[in-house]
Motif scaffolding. Structure first.
Motif, short mmCIF file in Angstrom:
data_model
loop_
_atom_site.label_atom_id
_atom_site.label_comp_id
_atom_site.label_asym_id
_atom_site.label_seq_id
_atom_site.Cartn_x
_atom_site.Cartn_y
_atom_site.Cartn_z
N LEU A 71 7.71 119.52 -33.34
CA LEU A 71 8.02 118.61 -34.44
C LEU A 71 8.46 119.39 -35.68
O LEU A 71 7.76 120.29 -36.15
N THR A 72 9.62 119.02 -36.20
CA THR A 72 10.14 119.68 -37.40
C THR A 72 10.53 118.63 -38.43
O THR A 72 10.91 117.51 -38.10
N LEU A 81 7.79 121.16 -41.86
CA LEU A 81 7.14 121.29 -40.56
C LEU A 81 8.04 122.15 -39.68
O LEU A 81 9.22 121.85 -39.52
N ASP A 82 7.46 123.18 -39.11
CA ASP A 82 8.25 124.18 -38.39
C ASP A 82 7.78 124.32 -36.95
O ASP A 82 7.09 125.26 -36.58
N GLY A 83 8.12 123.31 -36.13
CA GLY A 83 7.80 123.39 -34.71
C GLY A 83 6.34 123.16 -34.41
O GLY A 83 5.69 123.99 -33.77
N ILE A 84 5.80 122.01 -34.82
CA ILE A 84 4.39 121.70 -34.61
C ILE A 84 4.15 121.26 -33.17
O ILE A 84 4.82 120.36 -32.66
N ASN A 85 3.18 121.90 -32.51
CA ASN A 85 2.73 121.51 -31.17
C ASN A 85 1.24 121.20 -31.24
O ASN A 85 0.44 122.05 -31.67
N LEU A 86 0.87 119.99 -30.83
CA LEU A 86 -0.53 119.59 -30.92
C LEU A 86 -0.81 118.48 -29.92
O LEU A 86 -0.01 117.55 -29.77
#
Length: 243
Positions: A7-8, A17-22
């Protein structure tokens, strides 16, 4: 249950947001901590499409969407799976406490008015504000307004409750009552993603702590792992400053 991949979000040249993985499991309570301006609130707003992400994938339950190209129908479906508690309450000034709770039940979930009003009455009793049912926000304390805001989210029975620094706008005397209500909600195993600066509350309520800095997830783990033995120097430095 909740999947966030790559997610950016950018505002002009500023990458928030710089490449959110959750990933978040059903019933899990996840607290996000970190310095101001590092994208914590933007992450929540993107999940509810108050802000549209620039890229990535968002999945809630059986619904997965391409974040940047989600259709209006997909965005509405995501919003029906989430409930948002704002730091500034975001109550309708021209509606009573009861009407603030029924609004989304009627307009978003399309429930009959009688059913929505009965649900609102149950929620007002649960949050200790039955006697304020007909009161407008201007007649309520900050703590009471935020309890109505949380009650509004509770009424939706959403898959995911998003809480954006729910105590930050409160006078110190009202913080305790709001935190107590949030604890009661958490005890039901409501899936929660909470942005907070209340470190002790995060330690008590969360199953997992996520530390963000510079628009990225730097470190995550159990409260004991993050607060007692952080592995990244940025996490350790932040916790030294806020304790």
């Amino acid at each position: 249950m909740i999947t966030i991949r790559g997610l950016t979000k950018r505002y002009g040249a500023n990458t928030v947001l710089d490449g959110i993985n959750l990933g978040i499991a059903a019933g899990e309570r996840v607290a996000i901590i970190g310095p101001s301006g590092t994208g914590k609130s933007t992450l929540l707003r993107c999940l509810n499409y108050l802000d549209r992400p620039d890229s990535g994938v968002i999945g809630i339950g059986d619904l997965t969407v391409d974040a940047a190209s989600a259709s209006s129908a997909q965005i509405l479906a995501l919003r029906r799976r989430t409930a948002f508690v704002f730091q500034n309450y975001a109550l309708f000034a021209n509606k009573t406490a009861r009407d603030n709770i029924t609004e989304a039940l009627i307009t978003v979930q399309r429930k009959p008015r009688a059913e929505a009003e009965a649900r609102a009455d149950d929620i007002l009793h649960e949050i200790g504000l039955s006697d304020k049912s007909a009161s407008y926000p201007a007649a309520l304390s900050g703590g009471q307004q935020q309890r109505v805001g949380i009650g509004r989210a509770m009424a939706l029975d959403a898959a995911l409750m998003l809480l954006d620094e729910p105590t930050s706008a409160l006078d110190p005397e009202w913080v305790g009552e709001v935190l107590d209500l949030m604890r009661r909600v958490a005890e039901r195993r409501q899936t929660m993603l909470i942005v907070t600066h209340e470190m002790q509350f995060a330690r008590e309520i969360a199953d997992r702590i996520v530390f963000m800095d510079g628009g990225r997830i730097v470190e995550e783990g159990t409260p004991a792992q993050i607060f007692d033995a952080p592995q990244d120097v940025r996490t350790a430095n932040f916790l030294r400053r806020v304790r």
